[in-house]
Scaffold this motif. Structure first.
Motif, PDB file in Angstrom:
ATOM      1  N   THR A   1      34.624  43.154  35.651  1.00 17.75           N
ATOM      2  CA  THR A   1      34.971  42.152  35.148  1.00 17.75           C
ATOM      3  C   THR A   1      34.455  40.850  34.861  1.00 17.75           C
ATOM      4  O   THR A   1      34.850  40.432  33.501  1.00 17.75           O
TER       5      THR A   1
ATOM      6  N   ASP B   1      43.185  44.328  39.960  1.00 17.66           N
ATOM      7  CA  ASP B   1      42.066  44.172  40.918  1.00 17.66           C
ATOM      8  C   ASP B   1      43.091  44.125  41.944  1.00 17.66           C
ATOM      9  O   ASP B   1      43.083  42.807  42.043  1.00 17.66           O
TER      10      ASP B   1
ATOM     11  N   GLN C   1      41.666  42.876  44.461  1.00 21.16           N
ATOM     12  CA  GLN C   1      40.506  41.721  44.116  1.00 21.16           C
ATOM     13  C   GLN C   1      40.846  40.056  43.373  1.00 21.16           C
ATOM     14  O   GLN C   1      40.532  39.299  44.170  1.00 21.16           O
TER      15      GLN C   1
ATOM     16  N   SER D   1      40.096  39.781  40.940  1.00 26.84           N
ATOM     17  CA  SER D   1      39.034  38.277  40.605  1.00 26.84           C
ATOM     18  C   SER D   1      38.996  37.327  39.415  1.00 26.84           C
ATOM     19  O   SER D   1      38.735  36.307  39.195  1.00 26.84           O
TER      20      SER D   1
ATOM     21  N   ASP E   1      41.437  44.490  33.936  1.00 25.01           N
ATOM     22  CA  ASP E   1      40.393  44.423  34.464  1.00 25.01           C
ATOM     23  C   ASP E   1      40.921  45.952  36.212  1.00 25.01           C
ATOM     24  O   ASP E   1      41.894  44.977  37.178  1.00 25.01           O
TER      25      ASP E   1
HETATM   26 MG    MG Z   1      35.233  42.999  39.383  1.00 25.41          MG
END
Ligand code: MG
Ligand code: ATP
Length: 208
Positions: free
Chosen positions: A16, A38, A40, A42, A82
């Motif tokens: 990231t 992703d 997540q 981020s 990402d």
């Molecule tokens: Mg990441």
């Protein structure tokens, strides 16, 4: 147009961090978008911290990377993806099948090196449908004076994938910029050494 995927098989390698900094550097050259694949999310979180309306935009590509890549490629010159921290994730496979360039950040640590070995197989698999895929390892969080960092380049040379000449050092600027929803390119003299590394990496690995 270039599709660049930040991939890896290890959490915290710097996907990231490199994604947002490289995308912002590329955005200064030509219209660029980050596709956050992703779960997540981020990169999306990073963008939400920013109040810079001219900054690089980030699109959610977690559930349908294929369509998002297709649509974004009509609008933007550079797409920077990402990926999740696993080569076994569906999003990583999809990104590798579409990318021109896979960048694989690796920290100077044996555990990260071992996790990287699995990527070679996934890159080979992706090349069956995407024969022109380039894949390059990038040493991240380098601490030049440590023995481990020196040994790292020799160890990476044993792998079949090439390693970028430009290494990214461990620098506070990379952490503090993210906190502010910015990149090292926006920090002025405070971010200059880090920004120079990002520009050098773009010059080295992104074909123009
Ligand atoms: Mg990441
Ligand atoms: N070159 C660097 N110098 C200093 N800190 C760094 C550098 N690169 C990454 N970091 C820090 O290391 C941590 C992990 O980086 P990052 O989140 O970019 O990795 P990631 O590969 O995206 O992780 P994940 O697999 O969880 O998505 C973060 O705290 C980040 O700020």
């Amino acid at each position: 147009m270039a599709i660049i995927a930040l991939v890896g098989n290890k959490g915290g390698a710097g996907k990231t961090t490199l994604c947002v900094n490289l995308a912002s550097g590329l955005n200064k050259l030509a219209p660029t978008v980050i596709l956050d694949a992703d779960p997540q999310r981020s990169s999306l979180q990073w963008r939400q911290l920013s109040d810079d309306s001219d900054g690089v935009s980030v699109q959610d590509a977690v559930d349908d990377l294929a369509t998002t890549v297709f649509t974004a490629s009509k609008v933007y010159t550079h797409l920077v993806i990402d990926c999740p921290p696993s080569v076994h994730a569906e999003q990583t496979a999809q990104a590798l099948e579409r990318a021109d360039l896979a960048l694989i950040p690796v920290q100077p640590s044996p555990l990260d090196l071992w996790a990287t070995v699995h990527i070679e197989g996934k890159v080979d698999e992706a090349r069956r449908v995407n024969p022109d895929l380039r894949a390059i390892l990038v040493i991240n969080q380098l601490e030049p004076r440590t023995t481990l960092s020196k040994l790292m380049r020799e160890a990476l040379a044993e792998l079949s994938l090439p390693t970028a000449r430009t290494a990214i050092r461990r620098r506070m600027a990379f952490r503090s910029a993210v906190l502010e929803g910015r990149t090292v390119l926006d920090l002025g003299s405070r971010g200059k050494p880090a920004a120079d590394e990002i520009r050098a990496l773009i010059k080295e690995v992104v074909k123009r």
